[in-house]
Write an enzyme that holds these catalytic residues in place. Structure first.
Site, mmCIF file in Angstrom:
data_model
loop_
_atom_site.group_PDB
_atom_site.id
_atom_site.type_symbol
_atom_site.label_atom_id
_atom_site.label_comp_id
_atom_site.label_asym_id
_atom_site.label_seq_id
_atom_site.Cartn_x
_atom_site.Cartn_y
_atom_site.Cartn_z
ATOM 1 N N GLU A 35 7.950 -5.045 8.057
ATOM 2 C CA GLU A 35 7.213 -4.889 6.655
ATOM 3 C C GLU A 35 8.000 -4.311 5.604
ATOM 4 O O GLU A 35 8.711 -3.765 5.528
ATOM 5 C CB GLU A 35 5.786 -3.993 7.136
ATOM 6 C CG GLU A 35 5.221 -3.021 5.079
ATOM 7 C CD GLU A 35 4.570 -4.350 3.997
ATOM 8 O OE1 GLU A 35 4.939 -5.447 3.435
ATOM 9 O OE2 GLU A 35 3.716 -5.487 5.213
ATOM 10 N N ARG A 37 7.038 -3.614 2.169
ATOM 11 C CA ARG A 37 6.768 -3.192 1.252
ATOM 12 C C ARG A 37 7.648 -1.846 1.577
ATOM 13 O O ARG A 37 7.562 -1.250 3.307
ATOM 14 C CB ARG A 37 5.514 -2.663 0.954
ATOM 15 C CG ARG A 37 4.930 -4.082 0.127
ATOM 16 C CD ARG A 37 3.658 -4.365 0.726
ATOM 17 N NE ARG A 37 2.430 -5.127 -0.483
ATOM 18 C CZ ARG A 37 3.010 -6.036 -1.272
ATOM 19 N NH1 ARG A 37 2.677 -4.962 -2.320
ATOM 20 N NH2 ARG A 37 2.251 -6.553 -1.291
ATOM 21 N N GLY A 42 -0.217 -3.699 3.205
ATOM 22 C CA GLY A 42 -0.596 -4.614 1.571
ATOM 23 C C GLY A 42 -1.004 -4.726 0.709
ATOM 24 O O GLY A 42 -1.045 -4.190 -0.414
ATOM 25 N N GLY A 290 -7.108 -17.916 -8.246
ATOM 26 C CA GLY A 290 -7.583 -18.188 -6.765
ATOM 27 C C GLY A 290 -5.196 -18.047 -6.111
ATOM 28 O O GLY A 290 -4.665 -16.822 -6.499
ATOM 29 N N HIS A 340 -12.153 -7.926 4.455
ATOM 30 C CA HIS A 340 -12.618 -7.543 6.407
ATOM 31 C C HIS A 340 -12.549 -8.734 7.541
ATOM 32 O O HIS A 340 -12.560 -8.144 7.741
ATOM 33 C CB HIS A 340 -13.861 -6.696 5.560
ATOM 34 C CG HIS A 340 -14.654 -8.260 4.813
ATOM 35 N ND1 HIS A 340 -14.304 -8.140 3.474
ATOM 36 C CD2 HIS A 340 -15.673 -8.949 4.419
ATOM 37 C CE1 HIS A 340 -14.965 -9.193 2.616
ATOM 38 N NE2 HIS A 340 -16.130 -9.309 3.698
ATOM 39 N N HIS A 463 -38.005 6.407 1.650
ATOM 40 C CA HIS A 463 -38.281 6.167 -0.018
ATOM 41 C C HIS A 463 -38.218 7.739 -0.456
ATOM 42 O O HIS A 463 -38.109 9.392 -0.053
ATOM 43 C CB HIS A 463 -40.032 6.192 0.227
ATOM 44 C CG HIS A 463 -40.675 6.160 -1.228
ATOM 45 N ND1 HIS A 463 -40.480 5.251 -2.079
ATOM 46 C CD2 HIS A 463 -41.431 6.950 -2.386
ATOM 47 C CE1 HIS A 463 -41.007 5.640 -3.297
ATOM 48 N NE2 HIS A 463 -41.970 6.635 -3.189
#
Length: 484
Positions: A35, A37, A42, A290, A340, A463
């Site tokens: 990675e 970063r 991410g 996009g 996800h 409820h």
């Protein structure tokens, strides 16, 4: 070259890569993650899902205190915005999440290698990944990074590509990371824009536009299509559009941006729509048209990794690319660019690598727009069913008739359930309203187990709760709703 041999080398520590690494480690594999970063998680954790939701919640609290507390008998002086503190809280939320992922790496014995990874050929039966150390820690910043020193070379039996995606630029209006920005910069404006123009009415554009509108900016959304959220059910998109307009957001639909110039901190845009051309002057432009796969520098062509016509990596049911031993998931491969989705693919990839029969049930992949009210959906839209000539029934229930929604003073929106007319199986669920992002999970569960509208209608719902709207919509499929 390190002497260690890994069972799996993952390039990218986003929601696909880090989840895949953890699951592979749980299954007994020796895993390394590359990675570049300085932090894990991410785009999603560092500059996407997490910081945007932190600001959405903070801005919603500000709007509530300004506009609606008095309705609940809470009388306060007009609230003042401390934007620097709000942004600092956002950063704190991000840090807690990235620190949590780092802890999970240590807990699961995952080797983290910092730097920019690329495929470097094979050594016998082993895949090689060269890791170049970077001067910076971020792959998508305004200045870029330069390699330094000789790259470290990792060797492993398999490589998983999970580098994610980056925002698409407009060729005539490139990012300057100040006045013309991507979502990354729009989460860190030092001051509330006077006029923010958002190009693109998808999830990202509407969410970030909502944040700055609540905090006082004039917001104009420019969209080439006739409706926002083109993948959402038409009735949900229409309802959300109406509610966002009520909040003060302006929409120019069926309108494209023809040109743009930046001068002295101001942006002049020429847009063309059904009523002709017009000029927009603003101090910030968010381009949200996009995202595209982040594949530059990975060495795909040299490794024999093929791309499809859209620039996504070609994979099979095991996430195997056209190069044996190299796999890919998440935004790099076909399908919606959702965190996800990437995470689920990471889990299934690791399990199938060990001989498991797991599969990603893409047909039950939920989508959520975190405006307020929220919009969420799973399964087929009514437009898709009509186009396919499906024989279906519809049940709809408005939050206006839901007791908990009334208590919350959150009565905008509805739940809509589409079910097969013959066997009652749920084909799609569409929600616009309070906490739609949480409510959709029940629909996903029911559909995953081939549930029917009758199954949902016969299930206890406490409820008063918002989830009762799902039960009532399920009852409405067969004209049995009690409180409609």
């Amino acid at each position: 070259m390190t002497a260690e041999i890994f069972d799996l080398i993952v390039i990218g520590a986003g929601p696909g890569g880090y989840v895949a690494a953890i699951r592979a480690s749980q299954l007994g594999m020796k895993v390394a993650v590359v990675e570049e970063r300085a932090t894990l998680g991410g785009v999603c954790t560092n500059e996407g899902c997490i910081p945007s939701k932190a600001l959405l919640d903070s801005s919603e609290y500000f709007a509530l205190s300004r506009d609606r507390f008095a309705l609940h008998g809470i009388v306060i002086d007009p609230p003042r915005l401390d934007l620097s503190r709000m942004l600092a809280r956002k950063d704190e939320v991000v840090k807690k999440n990235t620190d949590g992922i780092a802890f999970l790496f240590k807990k699961n014995g995952i080797t983290l290698v910092s730097g920019r990874g690329r495929l470097a050929g094979k050594a016998g039966d082993l895949q090689q990944v060269a890791v170049a150390q970077e001067q910076g820690s971020d792959p998508i910043g305004p200045k870029g990074n330069e390699d330094r020193g000789n790259p470290e070379v990792l060797r492993g039996k398999r490589v998983l590509l999970a580098t994610g995606s980056k925002a698409v630029e407009l060729p005539f209006l490139p990012f300057d990371f100040d006045t013309v920005v991507s979502a990354r910069e729009a989460l860190s404006f030092a001051a509330v824009p006077q006029h923010l123009v958002v190009i693109g009415a998808g999830y990202i554009g509407l969410e970030l536009g909502s944040i700055w509108r609540r905090l006082g900016a004039q917001v104009t959304v420019v969209e080439m299509l006739a409706k926002p959220l083109p993948t959402m059910d038409g009735q949900v998109a229409d309802a959300l559009l109406r509610l966002l307009k009520k909040q003060g957001m302006k929409f120019l639909l069926e309108t494209g941006v023809k040109s743009g110039t930046v001068q002295d901190g101001r942006v002049l845009l020429t847009v063309a729509g059904v009523s002709g051309e017009e000029q927009l002057v603003c101090d910030r432009v968010l381009v949200a048209v996009g995202r595209k796969p982040l594949i530059d520098g990975l060495g795909l062509a040299e490794a024999g990794v093929g791309l499809d016509a859209t620039g996504r990596i070609i994979i099979d049911e095991n996430f195997q690319t056209t190069a044996v031993g190299i796999h890919a998931i998440g935004d790099l491969v076909p399908g919606p660019m959702l965190a996800h989705k990437a995470s689920e693919e990471g889990v299934v990839f690791a399990e199938r690598l060990q001989g498991g029969k797991s599969r990603v049930e893409y047909e039950y992949l939920p989508g959520v727009c975190y405006t307020w009210p929220e919009a969420a959906a799973v399964g087929k839209t009514e437009e898709e069913l009509q186009q396919a000539g499906a024989d279906y029934k519809t049940g709809r229930f408005n939050f206006l008739a839901n007791g908990r929604a009334r208590c919350m003073d959150e009565t905008d929106g509805f739940v809509k359930i589409l079910a097969d007319k013959g066997n009652g199986r749920i084909l799609g669920v569409h929600i616009v309203g309070p906490r739609a992002s949480d409510l959709i999970a029940e629909a996903v569960t029911a559909m995953t187990f081939n549930g029917t509208a009758e199954d949902l209608a016969m299930t206890f719902h406490a409820h008063p709760t918002l989830s009762e709207a799902l039960k009532e919509a399920a009852l409405a499929v067969n004209d049995r709703a009690i409180h409609a």
